[in-house]
Motif scaffolding. Sequence first.
Motif, PDB file in Angstrom:
ATOM      1  N   ILE A   1     -11.544   1.076  -7.358  1.00 26.52           N
ATOM      2  CA  ILE A   1     -10.499   1.582  -8.249  1.00 26.52           C
ATOM      3  C   ILE A   1      -9.245   1.851  -7.426  1.00 26.52           C
ATOM      4  CG2 ILE A   1      -9.831   3.357  -9.905  1.00 26.52           C
ATOM      5  CD1 ILE A   1     -12.862   3.883 -10.326  1.00 26.52           C
ATOM      6  N   GLU A   2      -8.174   1.130  -7.775  1.00 26.67           N
ATOM      7  CA  GLU A   2      -6.901   1.350  -7.107  1.00 26.67           C
ATOM      8  C   GLU A   2      -6.379   2.736  -7.463  1.00 26.67           C
ATOM      9  OE1 GLU A   2      -3.959  -1.847  -7.349  1.00 26.67           O
ATOM     10  OE2 GLU A   2      -5.550  -3.103  -8.200  1.00 26.67           O
ATOM     11  N   HIS A   3      -5.426   3.229  -6.679  1.00 32.90           N
ATOM     12  CA  HIS A   3      -4.865   4.554  -6.926  1.00 32.90           C
ATOM     13  C   HIS A   3      -4.248   4.649  -8.322  1.00 32.90           C
ATOM     14  CE1 HIS A   3      -3.242   8.466  -6.017  1.00 32.90           C
ATOM     15  NE2 HIS A   3      -2.058   8.060  -6.433  1.00 32.90           N
ATOM     16  N   ASN A   4      -3.729   3.531  -8.834  1.00 27.63           N
ATOM     17  CA  ASN A   4      -3.101   3.533 -10.158  1.00 27.63           C
ATOM     18  C   ASN A   4      -4.115   3.412 -11.297  1.00 27.63           C
ATOM     19  OD1 ASN A   4      -3.881   0.843 -10.325  1.00 27.63           O
ATOM     20  ND2 ASN A   4      -1.820   0.019 -10.111  1.00 27.63           N
ATOM     21  N   GLY A   5      -5.406   3.335 -10.964  1.00 24.80           N
ATOM     22  CA  GLY A   5      -6.454   3.284 -11.974  1.00 24.80           C
ATOM     23  C   GLY A   5      -6.990   1.891 -12.279  1.00 24.80           C
ATOM     24  N   THR A   6      -6.364   0.854 -11.729  1.00 19.24           N
ATOM     25  CA  THR A   6      -6.842  -0.509 -11.953  1.00 19.24           C
ATOM     26  C   THR A   6      -8.217  -0.676 -11.317  1.00 19.24           C
ATOM     27  OG1 THR A   6      -4.582  -1.348 -11.961  1.00 19.24           O
ATOM     28  CG2 THR A   6      -6.346  -2.956 -11.604  1.00 19.24           C
ATOM     29  N   GLU A   7      -9.167  -1.166 -12.100  1.00 14.65           N
ATOM     30  CA  GLU A   7     -10.536  -1.350 -11.609  1.00 14.65           C
ATOM     31  C   GLU A   7     -10.812  -2.813 -11.296  1.00 14.65           C
ATOM     32  OE1 GLU A   7     -13.633   0.341 -13.998  1.00 14.65           O
ATOM     33  OE2 GLU A   7     -12.611   2.271 -14.165  1.00 14.65           O
TER      34      GLU A   7
ATOM     35  N   GLY B   1      -9.821  -9.891  -2.280  1.00 14.19           N
ATOM     36  CA  GLY B   1      -8.389  -9.670  -2.448  1.00 14.19           C
ATOM     37  C   GLY B   1      -8.039  -8.396  -3.189  1.00 14.19           C
ATOM     38  N   ILE B   2      -8.829  -7.358  -2.988  1.00 14.68           N
ATOM     39  CA  ILE B   2      -8.588  -6.098  -3.688  1.00 14.68           C
ATOM     40  C   ILE B   2      -7.567  -5.278  -2.900  1.00 14.68           C
ATOM     41  CG2 ILE B   2      -9.649  -3.944  -4.436  1.00 14.68           C
ATOM     42  CD1 ILE B   2     -12.232  -5.648  -4.850  1.00 14.68           C
ATOM     43  N   PRO B   3      -6.455  -4.919  -3.551  1.00 15.30           N
ATOM     44  CA  PRO B   3      -5.437  -4.132  -2.847  1.00 15.30           C
ATOM     45  C   PRO B   3      -5.874  -2.690  -2.638  1.00 15.30           C
ATOM     46  CG  PRO B   3      -4.769  -4.536  -5.117  1.00 15.30           C
ATOM     47  CD  PRO B   3      -6.070  -5.261  -4.906  1.00 15.30           C
ATOM     48  N   GLY B   4      -5.355  -2.093  -1.567  1.00 16.72           N
ATOM     49  CA  GLY B   4      -5.612  -0.681  -1.312  1.00 16.72           C
ATOM     50  C   GLY B   4      -6.506  -0.420  -0.126  1.00 16.72           C
ATOM     51  N   ILE B   5      -7.194  -1.438   0.349  1.00 16.02           N
ATOM     52  CA  ILE B   5      -7.990  -1.327   1.574  1.00 16.02           C
ATOM     53  C   ILE B   5      -7.395  -2.335   2.546  1.00 16.02           C
ATOM     54  CG2 ILE B   5     -10.251  -1.672   2.643  1.00 16.02           C
ATOM     55  CD1 ILE B   5     -11.540  -0.533   0.176  1.00 16.02           C
ATOM     56  N   ASP B   6      -6.648  -1.820   3.542  1.00 18.03           N
ATOM     57  CA  ASP B   6      -5.919  -2.697   4.465  1.00 18.03           C
ATOM     58  C   ASP B   6      -6.805  -3.286   5.551  1.00 18.03           C
ATOM     59  OD1 ASP B   6      -3.707  -2.041   2.955  1.00 18.03           O
ATOM     60  OD2 ASP B   6      -2.938  -0.578   4.405  1.00 18.03           O
ATOM     61  N   ALA B   7      -7.682  -2.479   6.124  1.00 20.00           N
ATOM     62  CA  ALA B   7      -8.633  -2.935   7.158  1.00 20.00           C
ATOM     63  C   ALA B   7      -7.921  -3.597   8.329  1.00 20.00           C
ATOM     64  CB  ALA B   7      -9.670  -3.864   6.548  1.00 20.00           C
ATOM     65  N   ASP B   8      -6.924  -2.917   8.866  1.00 23.13           N
ATOM     66  CA  ASP B   8      -6.120  -3.473   9.956  1.00 23.13           C
ATOM     67  C   ASP B   8      -6.935  -3.837  11.195  1.00 23.13           C
ATOM     68  OD1 ASP B   8      -3.845  -3.255   8.395  1.00 23.13           O
ATOM     69  OD2 ASP B   8      -3.167  -1.386   9.346  1.00 23.13           O
ATOM     70  N   CYS B   9      -7.989  -3.092  11.482  1.00 25.49           N
ATOM     71  CA  CYS B   9      -8.774  -3.376  12.696  1.00 25.49           C
ATOM     72  C   CYS B   9      -9.913  -4.351  12.432  1.00 25.49           C
ATOM     73  CB  CYS B   9      -9.301  -2.085  13.313  1.00 25.49           C
ATOM     74  SG  CYS B   9     -10.686  -1.331  12.414  1.00 25.49           S
ATOM     75  N   GLY B  10     -10.054  -4.794  11.209  1.00 19.80           N
ATOM     76  CA  GLY B  10     -11.083  -5.773  10.891  1.00 19.80           C
ATOM     77  C   GLY B  10     -12.491  -5.225  10.782  1.00 19.80           C
ATOM     78  N   GLY B  11     -12.619  -3.922  10.773  1.00 21.29           N
ATOM     79  CA  GLY B  11     -13.942  -3.327  10.603  1.00 21.29           C
ATOM     80  C   GLY B  11     -14.535  -2.727  11.859  1.00 21.29           C
ATOM     81  N   ALA B  12     -13.699  -2.479  12.861  1.00 14.50           N
ATOM     82  CA  ALA B  12     -14.186  -1.940  14.133  1.00 14.50           C
ATOM     83  C   ALA B  12     -14.194  -0.412  14.188  1.00 14.50           C
ATOM     84  CB  ALA B  12     -13.338  -2.483  15.282  1.00 14.50           C
TER      85      ALA B  12
END
Length: 107
Positions: free
Chosen positions: A7-13, A32-43
């Motif tokens: 669930i995005e911050h704006n409520g979109t599921e 492609g779900i927005p809101g989880i950036d994962a800059d380190c790739g999961g480390a």
Amino acid sequence: MAKITYIEHNGTEHVVDVAKGLTVMEGARDNGIPGIDADCGGACACSTCHAYIHPDWVGKLPAKEAMEEDMLDFAYATDPARSRLTCQIKVTDDLDGLIVQMPEKQI
């Protein structure tokens, strides 16, 4: 596969099937779900995959390890009871129905 609701911050599921063995973060990234950036790739090195776990699911997840606890100090607007780094949650059949909500922003 486990069906996970993001669930995005704006409520979109977004309800997606995530393969067993991936992480909740990888499920968001791969779909492609927005809101989880994962800059380190999961480390577990950046806290940009921070999300709030639905209260019904908090007690069903494995406990946070020390490294995750430390990285959550850098996340935006954490909730001590519900905040998790999604890169640290492995998908299993037991997580079918998991609900996570993204914060307003990632730091």
